[in-house]
Design a protein around this motif. Structure first.
Motif, mmCIF file in Angstrom:
data_model
loop_
_atom_site.group_PDB
_atom_site.id
_atom_site.type_symbol
_atom_site.label_atom_id
_atom_site.label_comp_id
_atom_site.label_asym_id
_atom_site.label_seq_id
_atom_site.Cartn_x
_atom_site.Cartn_y
_atom_site.Cartn_z
ATOM 1 N N ARG A 111 32.335 -107.833 -51.682
ATOM 2 C CA ARG A 111 32.195 -107.339 -50.313
ATOM 3 C C ARG A 111 30.874 -106.592 -50.164
ATOM 4 N NH1 ARG A 111 35.399 -108.351 -45.824
ATOM 5 N NH2 ARG A 111 37.242 -108.052 -47.108
ATOM 6 N N ASP B 137 28.290 -104.213 -47.959
ATOM 7 C CA ASP B 137 28.329 -103.172 -46.932
ATOM 8 C C ASP B 137 27.518 -103.633 -45.716
ATOM 9 O OD1 ASP B 137 28.080 -100.893 -45.342
ATOM 10 O OD2 ASP B 137 26.360 -100.190 -46.514
ATOM 11 N N GLY C 86 42.249 -95.256 -44.486
ATOM 12 C CA GLY C 86 43.547 -95.931 -44.503
ATOM 13 C C GLY C 86 44.643 -95.014 -45.028
HETATM 14 P P1 ATP Z 1 42.043 -99.169 -42.288
HETATM 15 O O1 ATP Z 1 42.953 -98.056 -42.552
HETATM 16 O O2 ATP Z 1 42.097 -99.615 -40.851
HETATM 17 O O3 ATP Z 1 42.198 -100.276 -43.278
HETATM 18 P P2 ATP Z 1 39.823 -97.909 -43.626
HETATM 19 O O4 ATP Z 1 38.952 -96.877 -43.035
HETATM 20 O O5 ATP Z 1 40.762 -97.476 -44.685
HETATM 21 O O6 ATP Z 1 40.544 -98.635 -42.426
HETATM 22 P P3 ATP Z 1 38.920 -99.583 -45.667
HETATM 23 O O7 ATP Z 1 40.307 -99.695 -46.188
HETATM 24 O O8 ATP Z 1 37.937 -98.814 -46.455
HETATM 25 O O9 ATP Z 1 38.919 -99.032 -44.208
HETATM 26 O O10 ATP Z 1 38.361 -101.049 -45.400
HETATM 27 C C1 ATP Z 1 39.044 -101.949 -44.586
HETATM 28 C C2 ATP Z 1 38.381 -103.307 -44.621
HETATM 29 O O11 ATP Z 1 37.070 -103.218 -44.112
HETATM 30 C C3 ATP Z 1 38.256 -103.899 -46.012
HETATM 31 O O12 ATP Z 1 38.408 -105.299 -45.939
HETATM 32 C C4 ATP Z 1 36.860 -103.547 -46.402
HETATM 33 O O13 ATP Z 1 36.350 -104.410 -47.369
HETATM 34 C C5 ATP Z 1 36.114 -103.636 -45.085
HETATM 35 N N1 ATP Z 1 34.999 -102.707 -45.146
HETATM 36 C C6 ATP Z 1 35.080 -101.393 -45.451
HETATM 37 N N2 ATP Z 1 33.876 -100.820 -45.451
HETATM 38 C C7 ATP Z 1 32.983 -101.796 -45.167
HETATM 39 C C8 ATP Z 1 31.568 -101.831 -45.036
HETATM 40 N N3 ATP Z 1 30.809 -100.743 -45.219
HETATM 41 N N4 ATP Z 1 30.991 -103.011 -44.711
HETATM 42 C C9 ATP Z 1 31.744 -104.125 -44.545
HETATM 43 N N5 ATP Z 1 33.088 -104.151 -44.644
HETATM 44 C C10 ATP Z 1 33.717 -103.004 -44.967
#
Ligand code: ATP
Length: 429
Positions: free
Chosen positions: A17, A19, A70
């Motif tokens: 993945r 950023d 999350g």
């Molecule tokens: P949620 O609770 O809605 O899942 P979150 O803030 O916990 O949100 P993450 O769990 O960190 O987010 O990531 C959710 C998704 O977004 C994952 O598929 C992750 O790979 C993608 N993602 C997170 N950060 C980035 C980034 N900087 N660039 C691209 N994709 C990202």
């Protein structure tokens, strides 16, 4: 205003993945003239994130974090920020209610673990997330403002539009930066650089950025300052760059080459087919990405074997025998055959050696012949010899084919520059 971006998530440190969130945030910064000084990716470690943040707090007036909001134990952004700022954190019951309601809307019970998403750091403003369950937070820590946004890119986009851009507009009154985009196909980067060199001197090196991808270059000119002045400068830069680059500019905004070609075909009121060997239908795939392309694109013959070149396009065995499938003669016969048999005004034909095997001394990997047939017969032919791997050669071939057609249609329509008509209307991006 000096800013930093922190992308949180161990998956961003690996190979699966990338950023991309920081790019969306950077775009918002660039529009407002925010100076991005640091950008970092941190894994799901509360300790690492707190330490990274502590180092950024002095010297940055704005820090935007994405990800880690999350419900699971590896979502550590809230607690790490609270730790770095020495603040408390508590679950807000009204937020738990809102998250539970969101689950109910989808016909689900909220798992108990999602209560964590209702944690709010002392002194923070809650930013409702219309696209997901994780609310964002904004908080002031002395001279620094922090935004905590979710990581899901679609959710982040919503939060940028709803919270970050209005905040920047309010705090950086009148300091908006705007960017005009010129897109250029099939020109070597060094040739382009040579052509636009005078503009660097006239407008400043930092005002013009060149982003090169294979066969496709974006020239971005940006200007700041009060609106009238900024617009005038952008207009002057665009006109100058247009004059310097010439007909190779295919669009003035974030438009793809296939969209531009499609618009020209529609304007000319003509139809197109493709006959593809080494590109396996890539040109057709690109053309049909554009909604409404059935107005001008009739279809394609993917003729990989000699047998199909003969059976579907009427290429003669003698021609194939004399020149081989990868030749100017066969490309021309494919284009003429496709045009006639498939019943279109124009036909693009591509035949080549995409590699990695199959190259010879006479026809090395990367040799591709492209022919364009029009009502007047074969209008143009190109022989390519680009280095690179299979996918790059196929992509570049499709790009050159579309560009050949674009140039031809521009001449037919008497439109020398894309600045004329709807295609090139150069509203800054
Ligand atoms: P949620 O609770 O809605 O899942 P979150 O803030 O916990 O949100 P993450 O769990 O960190 O987010 O990531 C959710 C998704 O977004 C994952 O598929 C992750 O790979 C993608 N993602 C997170 N950060 C980035 C980034 N900087 N660039 C691209 N994709 C990202």
């Amino acid at each position: 205003m000096k800013a930093a971006i922190l992308a949180v998530g161990s998956e961003l440190l690996g190979t699966v993945r990338l950023d991309t969130n920081s790019l969306a945030i950077t775009e918002a910064f660039e529009r407002h003239g925010v100076e991005l000084r640091r950008k970092a990716v941190v894994g799901d470690s509360e300790e690492d994130l707190a330490a990274e943040l502590a180092g950024l707090l002095s010297g940055h007036q704005l820090i935007v974090l994405t990800g880690g909001l999350g419900p699971t134990s590896d979502d550590i952004t809230r607690t790490a920020v609270a730790r770095a700022l020495g603040r408390g954190i508590e679950i807000r019951e009204e937020l738990v209610g809102a998250i539970a309601a969101r689950f109910h809307q989808m016909g689900l019970e909220m798992p108990a673990v999602n209560r964590r998403q209702a944690e709010v750091i002392d002194g923070a403003t809650v930013l409702t997330n219309a696209r997901g369950t994780a609310p964002g937070l904004r908080l002031d820590a002395g001279p620094t403002t922090l935004f905590l946004f979710p990581g899901v890119p679609w959710e982040l986009d919503g939060m940028i539009g709803e919270y970050l851009l209005p905040w920047l507009a309010e705090h950086l009154d009148g300091d908006l930066r705007e960017t005009a985009v010129l897109k250029v196909a099939c020109l070597p980067e060094s040739t382009l650089e040579e052509r636009i060199a005078p503009a660097y001197g006239e407008f400043g090196r930092e005002a013009i950025t060149v982003l090169a991808r294979p066969g496709d270059i974006e020239v971005r000119a940006s200007a700041g300052g009060p609106e009238a002045e900024r617009r005038e400068r952008l207009g002057a830069m665009t006109r100058r760059l247009d004059a310097l680059i010439g007909r190779a500019v295919y669009a003035h905004r974030d438009t793809t080459l296939e969209e531009v070609v499609g618009e020209l075909l529609r304007r000319a009121g003509v139809t197109l087919v493709t006959a593809e060997s080494c590109t396996g239908g890539l040109v057709a795939e690109r053309l049909t990405r554009v909604p409404g392309s059935s107005d001008y694109f009739l279809g394609a013959a993917v003729t990989y074997s000699n047998e199909l070149k003969m059976a579907l396009l009427g290429v003669s065995p003698a021609l194939l025998g004399a020149h081989g499938a990868v030749s100017e003669e066969v490309a021309a016969a494919m284009a003429l055959g496709a045009r006639e048999r498939l019943g279109a005004d124009y036909a693009l034909a591509l035949t080549g050696v995409a590699g990695p095997g199959g190259g010879t001394e006479e026809k090395p990997v990367g040799t591709v012949h492209i022919a364009l047939a029009s009502p007047e017969g074969i209008t143009s032919h190109r022989r390519l010899g680009y280095p690179g791997d299979r996918q790059r050669i196929r992509w570049l071939s499709s790009q050159v084919a579309l560009e050949m057609l674009r140039r031809h249609l521009l001449s037919t329509l008497g439109t020398e520059s894309p600045g004329a008509g709807t295609l090139g209307e150069g509203a800054p991006a």
